[in-house]
Design a protein around this motif. Structure first.
Motif, PDB file in Angstrom:
ATOM      1  N   GLU A 292     -12.565 -76.192-111.800  1.00 59.10           N
ATOM      2  CA  GLU A 292     -11.449 -77.092-112.081  1.00 59.10           C
ATOM      3  C   GLU A 292     -10.100 -76.366-112.054  1.00 59.10           C
ATOM      4  OE1 GLU A 292     -10.998 -80.249-112.573  1.00 59.10           O
ATOM      5  OE2 GLU A 292     -13.056 -81.019-112.534  1.00 59.10           O
ATOM      6  N   ALA A 295      -9.062 -75.131-108.629  1.00 56.58           N
ATOM      7  CA  ALA A 295      -8.681 -76.282-107.809  1.00 56.58           C
ATOM      8  C   ALA A 295      -7.215 -76.643-108.042  1.00 56.58           C
ATOM      9  CB  ALA A 295      -9.579 -77.474-108.121  1.00 56.58           C
ATOM     10  N   THR A 312     -18.704 -77.729-103.011  1.00 55.64           N
ATOM     11  CA  THR A 312     -18.341 -78.537-104.178  1.00 55.64           C
ATOM     12  C   THR A 312     -16.846 -78.430-104.487  1.00 55.64           C
ATOM     13  OG1 THR A 312     -19.058 -76.654-105.547  1.00 55.64           O
ATOM     14  CG2 THR A 312     -20.614 -78.475-105.286  1.00 55.64           C
ATOM     15  N   LEU A 313     -16.256 -77.292-104.213  1.00 53.47           N
ATOM     16  CA  LEU A 313     -14.817 -77.126-104.429  1.00 53.47           C
ATOM     17  C   LEU A 313     -14.035 -77.946-103.414  1.00 53.47           C
ATOM     18  CD1 LEU A 313     -12.382 -75.839-105.793  1.00 53.47           C
ATOM     19  CD2 LEU A 313     -12.698 -73.821-104.347  1.00 53.47           C
ATOM     20  N   SER A 315     -15.035 -80.679-101.971  1.00 50.60           N
ATOM     21  CA  SER A 315     -15.200 -82.082-102.350  1.00 50.60           C
ATOM     22  C   SER A 315     -14.301 -82.440-103.528  1.00 50.60           C
ATOM     23  CB  SER A 315     -16.661 -82.368-102.707  1.00 50.60           C
ATOM     24  OG  SER A 315     -17.499 -82.147-101.606  1.00 50.60           O
ATOM     25  N   LEU A 316     -14.227 -81.536-104.491  1.00 52.16           N
ATOM     26  CA  LEU A 316     -13.371 -81.765-105.652  1.00 52.16           C
ATOM     27  C   LEU A 316     -11.912 -81.880-105.232  1.00 52.16           C
ATOM     28  CD1 LEU A 316     -12.899 -81.824-108.735  1.00 52.16           C
ATOM     29  CD2 LEU A 316     -12.873 -79.316-108.697  1.00 52.16           C
ATOM     30  N   LEU A 317     -11.461 -80.990-104.353  1.00 49.45           N
ATOM     31  CA  LEU A 317     -10.075 -81.020-103.880  1.00 49.45           C
ATOM     32  C   LEU A 317      -9.792 -82.273-103.054  1.00 49.45           C
ATOM     33  CD1 LEU A 317      -9.720 -77.271-102.966  1.00 49.45           C
ATOM     34  CD2 LEU A 317      -8.252 -78.490-104.570  1.00 49.45           C
ATOM     35  N   HIS A 319     -11.208 -85.174-103.383  1.00 47.15           N
ATOM     36  CA  HIS A 319     -11.097 -86.294-104.317  1.00 47.15           C
ATOM     37  C   HIS A 319      -9.749 -86.280-105.026  1.00 47.15           C
ATOM     38  CE1 HIS A 319     -12.202 -89.232-107.377  1.00 47.15           C
ATOM     39  NE2 HIS A 319     -11.807 -88.365-108.303  1.00 47.15           N
ATOM     40  N   GLN A 320      -9.310 -85.091-105.478  1.00 51.33           N
ATOM     41  CA  GLN A 320      -8.040 -84.993-106.188  1.00 51.33           C
ATOM     42  C   GLN A 320      -6.862 -85.264-105.263  1.00 51.33           C
ATOM     43  OE1 GLN A 320      -8.044 -81.160-108.117  1.00 51.33           O
ATOM     44  NE2 GLN A 320      -9.470 -81.809-109.721  1.00 51.33           N
TER      45      GLN A 320
END
Length: 329
Positions: A292, A295, A312-313, A315-317, A319-320
């Motif tokens: 988190e 990111a 996963t990083l 994908s997280l970025l 989404h954000q």
């Protein structure tokens, strides 16, 4: 800005000895009664100070009966205990400025008092140089969080005494408070905010608590022992910031040429490794316990930084970034 003197403090022994030394330098054969009146202490205190200066500091002090006072038998330039090098003076000035970091905490007044006592024991020339250096050096700290003084005191006392701690905690974005029972292992300050690193009884895992969100702290009767395998340095080392580790991630980030030099000349994490590319860009590698915070770091550079791994990083970025686009669409 230099710290103000606190004149109501009891005069420390080293300060009295310094003033006795100056009186002996001036001559005139000062005696215990005169010095006691000037320094507002008893004659016995002055007598003990002089004995200490003569017997323990080996200063050439003698009592001249015909003059009813004391004198130096030969010239003395300074007290041996207050010699200070240029490097030590610089370090002292930096330490003085660093005290600003503790404003609004239970440490502010005791630290200021201790520093004032230390400053009072220095010769005027050193004090003047210290003030000049203080005006030349400054610190810019992170934003301080609002924190009740008792909250920090209780948390520190609980960690020192290894006593179970109970409190109510407010998670970000949630209105209700949640009861927590923890073993407090360590208190740390990160970017001006105080955090508690503790073993959570209900979750049976380590958690990081922002103390500004903790309320109604109470000591428990139970005590605990910090596990031998626990290391606060190792615990914090895996994090890109302060959040509790949640896994073991190998992170790779491509930094574009325009930002590559700046990123390369700074140490962002102890595990950092930098790989240079022919086009001037660099790839930064980290080994982290969470994603988190890194990111957020990547997003702060806009299109100058791209996460390459793990998936996963990315994908997280994604989404954000989509949430940011939706906010401004």
């Amino acid at each position: 800005m230099s710290l103000p003197r606190i004149h109501s403090l009891k005069r420390p022994a080293i300060e009295r000895m310094l003033l006795i030394h100056k009186a002996l330098q001036r001559g005139g054969f000062p005696n215990c009664s005169q010095l006691a009146a000037e320094l507002e202490v008893s004659t016995k205190t002055i007598s003990r100070d002089i004995d200490f200066m003569r017997d323990r500091m080996l200063m050439p002090i003698e009592y001249e009966a015909s003059e009813h006072g004391y004198c130096y038998t030969h010239e003395v330039e300074s007290l041996p205990t207050i010699d200070i090098s240029e490097g030590e003076l610089l370090a002292l000035s930096v330490a003085q400025k660093a005290l600003d970091h503790y404003k609004g905490t239970p440490f502010e007044k005791p630290l200021a008092n201790a520093f004032n006592k230390l400053s009072a024991s220095l010769p005027d020339t050193i004090t003047a140089n210290l003030t000049e250096l203080s005006d030349t050096i400054s610190f810019k700290h992170g934003q301080l969080s609002k924190l009740d003084e008792d909250t920090l005191k209780i948390a520190i006392k609980s960690a020192l005494e290894k006593r179970v701690l109970r409190f109510h905690y407010k998670k970000p974005g949630e209105g209700s408070l949640e009861k927590r029972v923890v073993n407090p292992y360590h208190i740390t300050n990160y970017l001006g905010k105080w955090y508690l690193l503790a073993w959570d009884h209900a979750r049976k895992a380590m958690r990081t608590f922002l103390l500004a969100r903790a309320f109604q702290l109470e000591f428990g009767k139970e005590t605990f022992e910090v596990p031998l395998e626990f290391s606060v340095d190792d615990y914090l080392w895996t994090s890109f910031g302060i959040w509790s580790p949640t896994g073991n991630h190998k992170v790779a980030i491509r930094i574009q040429p325009g930002l590559a030099e700046y990123v390369s000349e700074n140490i962002w994490h102890p595990s950092q490794k930098i790989e240079s590319n022919d086009n001037g860009s660099v790839i930064v590698h980290f080994k982290l316990g969470g994603l988190e915070e890194v990111a957020r770091w990547i997003l702060s550079w806009g299109n100058q930084a791209e996460a390459l791994a793990p998936k996963t990083l990315r994908s997280l970025l994604k989404h954000q970034a989509k949430s940011i686009v939706d906010l401004y669409s």
